[in-house]
Design an enzyme around this catalytic site. Structure first.
Site, PDB file in Angstrom:
ATOM      1  N   ASP A  16      18.107 -95.529   5.464  1.00  0.00           N
ATOM      2  CA  ASP A  16      19.528 -96.413   5.247  1.00  0.00           C
ATOM      3  C   ASP A  16      20.510 -96.090   4.255  1.00  0.00           C
ATOM      4  OD1 ASP A  16      20.940 -98.896   6.005  1.00  0.00           O
ATOM      5  OD2 ASP A  16      20.485 -99.552   4.092  1.00  0.00           O
ATOM      6  N   LEU A  32      -1.098-111.692  10.238  1.00  0.00           N
ATOM      7  CA  LEU A  32      -2.286-112.233   9.569  1.00  0.00           C
ATOM      8  C   LEU A  32      -2.959-111.763   8.426  1.00  0.00           C
ATOM      9  CD1 LEU A  32      -4.314-111.682  13.064  1.00  0.00           C
ATOM     10  CD2 LEU A  32      -3.175-113.836  12.184  1.00  0.00           C
ATOM     11  N   CYS A  33      -1.910-111.273   7.357  1.00  0.00           N
ATOM     12  CA  CYS A  33      -2.050-110.776   6.065  1.00  0.00           C
ATOM     13  C   CYS A  33      -2.292-112.052   5.401  1.00  0.00           C
ATOM     14  CB  CYS A  33      -1.100-109.991   5.628  1.00  0.00           C
ATOM     15  SG  CYS A  33      -1.501-108.113   6.088  1.00  0.00           S
ATOM     16  N   HIS A  34      -2.945-112.143   4.384  1.00  0.00           N
ATOM     17  CA  HIS A  34      -3.299-113.268   3.181  1.00  0.00           C
ATOM     18  C   HIS A  34      -1.974-112.976   2.225  1.00  0.00           C
ATOM     19  CE1 HIS A  34      -7.308-113.467   4.816  1.00  0.00           C
ATOM     20  NE2 HIS A  34      -7.042-114.554   4.561  1.00  0.00           N
ATOM     21  N   MET A  63      -2.450-103.294   2.797  1.00  0.00           N
ATOM     22  CA  MET A  63      -1.246-103.585   3.756  1.00  0.00           C
ATOM     23  C   MET A  63       0.050-103.552   2.778  1.00  0.00           C
ATOM     24  SD  MET A  63      -2.283-103.260   6.591  1.00  0.00           S
ATOM     25  CE  MET A  63      -0.970-103.680   7.294  1.00  0.00           C
ATOM     26  N   GLU A  64      -0.370-104.020   1.361  1.00  0.00           N
ATOM     27  CA  GLU A  64       1.043-104.194   0.363  1.00  0.00           C
ATOM     28  C   GLU A  64       1.313-102.686   0.160  1.00  0.00           C
ATOM     29  OE1 GLU A  64      -0.638-108.131   0.994  1.00  0.00           O
ATOM     30  OE2 GLU A  64      -1.794-106.105   0.736  1.00  0.00           O
TER      31      GLU A  64
END
Length: 164
Positions: free
Chosen positions: A134, A81-83, A119-120
């Site tokens: 990793d 739901l992130c733009h 969020m970014e």
């Protein structure tokens, strides 16, 4: 016509409780900045490999920096739901903390737009830490990632947030 105003403070749900993308069309475009951080703890020998640049897969922190930047740019592909946001800047930085056998990662994301970049910044930190894991897992599968959190947010209607 259905009422699409949220019935709770959780803005990603409509009055019927269904998930939806928040309408930001009427919001003003402002300069927005978010800073997030997290860390990865490892064996002292693993940290020494990272510090010396002699890890088998190469420049661990350099690759993790690029991975974090890419993650910030792809956040709307990862979080449903992130733009999609036109980022104007993403910076990923690392501090090696030998006393605690860990690497601290801090990411800053910026844009001028109608929705924030929290969020970014959080995605950048998380993917940068995963990349360190990793690249070093062949010598240390016991690494632990943690402490991922929003440190600061500026811009928009809700104003400034600084973690305590």
């Amino acid at each position: 016509m259905t009422d699409t105003k949220p019935s709770s403070p959780l803005t990603h749900f409509d009055a019927q409780g269904q998930a939806h993308m928040v309408d930001v069309g009427a919001k003003a475009s402002t300069h927005r900045v978010a800073v997030a951080e997290g860390h990865i703890t490892m064996l002292p020998a693993t940290l020494a490999l990272i510090q010396s640049g002699t890890a088998k897969k190469g420049d661990v922190l350099g690759i993790a920096r690029i991975a974090g930047i890419q993650a910030a740019k792809k956040t709307s592909d990862l979080i449903p739901l992130c733009h999609p946001i036109a980022l104007t800047r993403v910076a990923v930085e690392f501090d090696i903390e030998p006393d605690s056998d860990r690497v601290l990662c801090r990411a800053t994301a910026e844009c001028t737009g109608q929705t924030g970049v929290e969020m970014e910044a959080l995605s950048a930190v998380t993917v940068a830490l995963l990349t360190i894991y990793d690249m070093c897992k062949a010598v240390d599968r016991g690494m632990v990632m943690g402490g991922v959190r929003l440190m600061e947010k500026r811009g928009g209607k809700s104003g400034v947030f600084v973690a305590g």
